[in-house]
Design an enzyme around this catalytic site. Structure first.
Site, PDB file in Angstrom:
ATOM      1  N   ASP A  29      47.252  38.107  36.363  1.00  0.00           N
ATOM      2  CA  ASP A  29      45.855  38.593  36.606  1.00  0.00           C
ATOM      3  C   ASP A  29      45.491  37.781  37.921  1.00  0.00           C
ATOM      4  O   ASP A  29      45.784  36.607  38.055  1.00  0.00           O
ATOM      5  CB  ASP A  29      44.875  38.009  35.626  1.00  0.00           C
ATOM      6  N   ILE A  30      44.693  38.460  38.989  1.00  0.00           N
ATOM      7  CA  ILE A  30      44.315  37.575  40.199  1.00  0.00           C
ATOM      8  C   ILE A  30      43.342  36.716  39.958  1.00  0.00           C
ATOM      9  O   ILE A  30      42.941  35.835  40.742  1.00  0.00           O
ATOM     10  CB  ILE A  30      43.790  38.725  40.916  1.00  0.00           C
ATOM     11  N   ASN A  86      40.113  44.932  26.268  1.00  0.00           N
ATOM     12  CA  ASN A  86      38.584  45.155  26.249  1.00  0.00           C
ATOM     13  C   ASN A  86      38.581  46.557  26.518  1.00  0.00           C
ATOM     14  O   ASN A  86      39.164  47.198  27.424  1.00  0.00           O
ATOM     15  CB  ASN A  86      38.005  44.380  27.551  1.00  0.00           C
ATOM     16  N   VAL A  95      38.383  47.357  34.553  1.00  0.00           N
ATOM     17  CA  VAL A  95      39.311  48.195  35.059  1.00  0.00           C
ATOM     18  C   VAL A  95      39.445  49.228  34.164  1.00  0.00           C
ATOM     19  O   VAL A  95      40.402  49.041  32.886  1.00  0.00           O
ATOM     20  CB  VAL A  95      40.350  47.556  35.778  1.00  0.00           C
ATOM     21  N   HIS A  99      44.775  48.149  29.755  1.00  0.00           N
ATOM     22  CA  HIS A  99      45.876  46.787  29.954  1.00  0.00           C
ATOM     23  C   HIS A  99      45.601  45.838  28.805  1.00  0.00           C
ATOM     24  O   HIS A  99      44.311  45.973  28.196  1.00  0.00           O
ATOM     25  CB  HIS A  99      45.379  46.059  31.306  1.00  0.00           C
ATOM     26  N   HIS A 101      45.685  41.805  27.911  1.00  0.00           N
ATOM     27  CA  HIS A 101      45.805  40.467  28.647  1.00  0.00           C
ATOM     28  C   HIS A 101      46.447  39.542  27.701  1.00  0.00           C
ATOM     29  O   HIS A 101      46.207  39.497  26.675  1.00  0.00           O
ATOM     30  CB  HIS A 101      44.225  39.969  28.582  1.00  0.00           C
TER      31      HIS A 101
END
Ligand code: 5GP
Ligand code: ZN
Length: 112
Positions: A29-30, A86, A95, A99, A101
């Protein structure tokens, strides 16, 4: 398609990859929220958890297998980690490409 994660899959946006095969990509993750913060995504553009269908059973199972493998490789399998999706606005989704996390490497705050 105007999707950040599809661009990461294509390689037009760079990422720090930790796993890749024909169906799945995982990358850092950025904006990490914990010492380990990896995102695991299907290469198929599925917008949200609500859009997953029976056709995606195999890739969903594989995402969970990849999560277990990454947790081991990143050294958090025994200390513990959280795997989070999420969904939509109240879930805090930003986004709109499915995905998960994978968070760990420290004592995470309780959810409730
Ligand atoms: P969401 O809130 O949708 O569940 O999480 C989206 C996550 O994607 C956030 O944790 C955010 O930091 C991460 N993210 C957004 N844009 C990029 C990007 O360009 N590269 C990477 N590696 N992560 C990103
Ligand atoms: Zn996408």
């Amino acid at each position: 398609m105007d999707c950040i994660f599809c661009k990461i899959i294509e390689g037009t946006i760079p990422s720090k990859k930790v796993f890749e095969n024909e169906r799945i990509l995982a990358f850092h993750d950025i904006q990490p929220q914990a010492p380990v913060h990896t995102l695991i995504i299907p290469k198929k553009h599925i917008p949200t958890m609500n859009d997953v269908t029976g056709e995606d059973d195999a890739v969903m199972a594989e995402i969970f297998a990849v999560a277990r493998q990454i947790a081991k490789e990143q050294g958090v399998a025994e200390s513990g980690y959280r795997l989070v999706n999420n969904c939509n606005s109240d879930g805090g989704q930003v986004v709109y490409h499915l995905h998960f996390h994978l968070l760990g490497g420290e004592k995470l705050k309780p959810l409730g």
